[in-house]
Design a protein around this motif. Structure first.
Motif, short mmCIF file in Angstrom:
data_model
loop_
_atom_site.label_atom_id
_atom_site.label_comp_id
_atom_site.label_asym_id
_atom_site.label_seq_id
_atom_site.Cartn_x
_atom_site.Cartn_y
_atom_site.Cartn_z
N ASN A 1 0.80 -1.32 0.10
CA ASN A 1 0.03 0.05 -0.05
C ASN A 1 0.88 1.21 -0.10
O ASN A 1 0.73 2.27 -0.79
CB ASN A 1 -0.88 -0.19 1.09
CG ASN A 1 -2.35 -0.77 1.00
OD1 ASN A 1 -2.96 -0.55 0.08
ND2 ASN A 1 -2.34 -1.71 2.08
N HIS B 1 2.10 2.16 -3.41
CA HIS B 1 1.07 2.24 -4.22
C HIS B 1 0.98 1.05 -5.30
O HIS B 1 0.59 1.00 -6.43
CB HIS B 1 1.33 3.58 -5.33
CG HIS B 1 1.43 4.80 -4.38
ND1 HIS B 1 0.53 5.45 -3.80
CD2 HIS B 1 2.79 5.48 -4.00
CE1 HIS B 1 1.06 6.59 -3.39
NE2 HIS B 1 2.28 6.45 -3.35
N SER C 1 4.64 11.04 -4.17
CA SER C 1 3.73 11.87 -3.67
C SER C 1 3.24 13.20 -4.37
O SER C 1 2.20 13.49 -4.41
CB SER C 1 4.45 12.41 -2.17
OG SER C 1 5.54 13.09 -2.44
N ALA D 1 1.52 11.79 -7.84
CA ALA D 1 -0.06 11.35 -8.15
C ALA D 1 -0.80 12.86 -8.27
O ALA D 1 -1.97 12.78 -8.74
CB ALA D 1 -0.16 10.68 -6.69
N LYS E 1 -3.01 1.16 -11.84
CA LYS E 1 -2.00 2.43 -11.73
C LYS E 1 -1.20 2.65 -13.05
O LYS E 1 0.23 2.81 -12.95
CB LYS E 1 -1.22 2.26 -10.43
CG LYS E 1 -2.07 2.14 -9.23
CD LYS E 1 -1.12 2.18 -8.03
CE LYS E 1 -1.93 2.35 -6.74
NZ LYS E 1 -3.11 1.30 -6.27
#
Length: 369
Positions: free
Chosen positions: A245, A248, A341, A344, A362
Motif C-alpha cells: 500500500n 502504491h 507523492s 500523483a 495504476k
C-alpha cells in the motif's frame, strides 16, 4: 560473473544502510570514489559522522568484500547495485529499496507482469487450493510470481508455479547459500531453472528475525499486485500488504470464515479498505488490465494545444506518455524523477484537464498521442 569490489564493500561498512549509500554515491559519484574520498570530504556529506567516515577508510572492508565476491562466484550469483541497468526497475524509485541485491537463477526481475503471493505459514487446504487456482489462471498472462519461500502459502505458490510453468522467484531473509527452511531445498533448486532466488543479504547471513520484514518490502516492491491468501490478525503477510500500500501497489485479500484465525488478517484488510476483495482470478486480471493489449492504441485525433499555464513537470509527463503510449506510475516516477507523492497530484490535475486517462493497475495513458 563480474562483481564490483567497491560496490560490495560499500554495503559492508558498519552503520551504512541503503539510504546512506545513495547519499554517498550522490555526493562522490561512484562506489570507488567513496573509498578514495579524503576523510574531510566524507565528513561534509550529510549523515556521515566521524565513526562512519573512518569505517569507510578501514582496509578490512575491502578484504571482506573480496571474500564475499568469492562466495558469490561459487554460487554462480549476480550482484545488482542500484545504479546497474539490470537492477529491478520497480524498486529503483522506492525510498527504502536495497542498495544491493544478490540473485541466482534464470528469471527476469523486470518481467512485464508480476505478483506477490503471500500468506500464513499454517495454510489450510482451502488456502492452498485458492493459491493453485490463481496460479493456473495466470498462466496465459506469463506472470512472474514472487513469494518468500516460507512454509504455508509461500511454498504453495512456488510449487504451483513450477507445476504450471510460470517463473517464480523466492525472496529470502538470508544469504543465497542458506535455504530457510532447509526442507525447501529441493523446491529452491528447481526454482533456479524456472525463476530464481533473491536477497539483499551477503552469503553466510542467517535468517534472523529482523530480516523478514525487510524481505517483505522487497516482495511488495517487485510486485505489480500483492495477493494475501490467508493471514492471521498479525504477521508477515500483513506487513507485506502494508508495504504494498505504501508503494502504491494493488493489494487483494481472499476473504475467509469469520471464526477462522487465519482469515482474520485478510478480513481486516478488506474491512479497512487496505485490500480489494478477491473472489476469483478475474478480479485480479481485470483490475490489472491484463486482458488488454500490452500497448493500447491511443485515440485518434488532433491533440489540443497545451495551455499556457502548463507546468514543466506536466509537460514532461505528457511527453513521456505520448512516447510510450502507456506507463505504470512507478515507471513515470522513475523516468521523470518526480517523487511519487507529488506525481500523483500532477497526474490527477492532468486527468481533470482531459490530457491523461488512468487505466487499471495504476497505469496511465495520454488522451491524445
Amino acid at each position: 560473473m563480474t562483481h564490483n569490489l567497491h560496490q560490495v564493500a560499500l554495503t559492508l561498512v558498519p552503520g551504512v544502510g541503503s539510504i546512506l549509500i545513495r547519499q554517498l554515491i550522490s555526493y562522490c559519484g561512484s562506489a570507488a570514489d567513496v573509498f578514495q574520498a579524503p576523510l574531510g570530504r566524507l565528513l561534509k556529506i550529510p549523515g556521515i559522522g566521524e565513526v562512519t567516515a573512518r569505517a569507510i577508510h578501514k582496509p578490512d572492508v575491502l578484504t571482506t568484500a573480496e571474500q564475499v565476491i568469492k562466495q558469490l562466484e561459487k554460487l554462480d550469483a549476480h550482484s545488482l547495485f542500484f545504479t546497474d541497468k539490470n537492477y529491478p526497475a520497480r524498486l529503483k524509485n522506492l525510498y527504502d529499496a536495497p542498495a544491493m541485491l544478490y540473485f541466482r537463477g534464470s528469471g527476469d526481475l523486470n518481467a512485464p507482469r508480476t505478483i506477490g503471493l503471500v500468506g500464513t505459514r499454517q495454510a489450510t487446504d482451502y488456502g492452498r487450493r485458492i493459491t493453485a487456482d490463481l496460479i493456473e489462471a495466470l498462466v496465459p498472462y506469463g506472470v512472474t510470481v514472487f513469494s518468500g519461500l516460507a512454509y504455508g502459502i509461500d511454498i504453495a505458490a512456488h510449487r504451483a508455479s513450477l507445476t504450471s510453468g510460470l517463473p517464480t522467484i523466492g525472496v529470502m531473509a538470508s544469504g543465497l547459500d542458506i535455504i530457510y527452511p532447509n526442507i525447501h531445498q529441493k523446491t529452491a533448486q528447481e526454482m533456479l531453472v524456472q525463476g530464481g532466488l533473491l536477497t539483499e543479504s551477503t552469503p553466510g547471513t542467517k535468517p534472523d528475525a529482523h530480516l523478514f520484514p525487510a524481505r517483505n518490502r522487497i516482495i511488495a516492491g517487485l510486485s505489480d499486485a500483492v495477493v494475501v491468501v490467508e493471514a492471521a490478525a498479525k504477521g508477515g503477510a500483513l506487513i507485506t500488504a502494508e508495504y504494498a500500500n505504501n508503494y502504491h501497489r494493488d493489494v487483494f485479500a481472499v476473504p475467509g470464515q469469520l471464526n477462522q484465525a487465519f482469515s482474520a488478517g485478510c478480513n481486516k484488510l478488506i474491512r479497512e479498505n487496505k485490500a480489494q476483495i478477491y473472489t476469483s482470478p478475474r478480479d485480479l486480471i481485470e483490475a490489472m488490465n491484463w486482458d488488454a493489449p500490452v500497448t493500447e492504441p491511443s485515440p485518434k485525433g488532433i491533440p489540443p494545444a497545451l495551455p499556457l499555464d502548463i507546468t514543466e513537470e506536466e509537460s514532461q509527463i505528457l511527453a513521456l506518455l505520448r512516447q510510450s503510449a502507456t506507463l505504470h506510475i512507478d515507471d513515470l516516477s522513475w523516468q521523470a524523477q518526480i517523487p511519487m507523492s507529488r506525481l500523483a497530484s500532477v497526474l490527477l490535475n492532468l486527468e481533470f484537464r482531459g490530457f491523461v486517462r488512468s487505466l487499471p493497475g495504476k497505469t496511465y495513458a495520454p488522451v491524445y498521442a
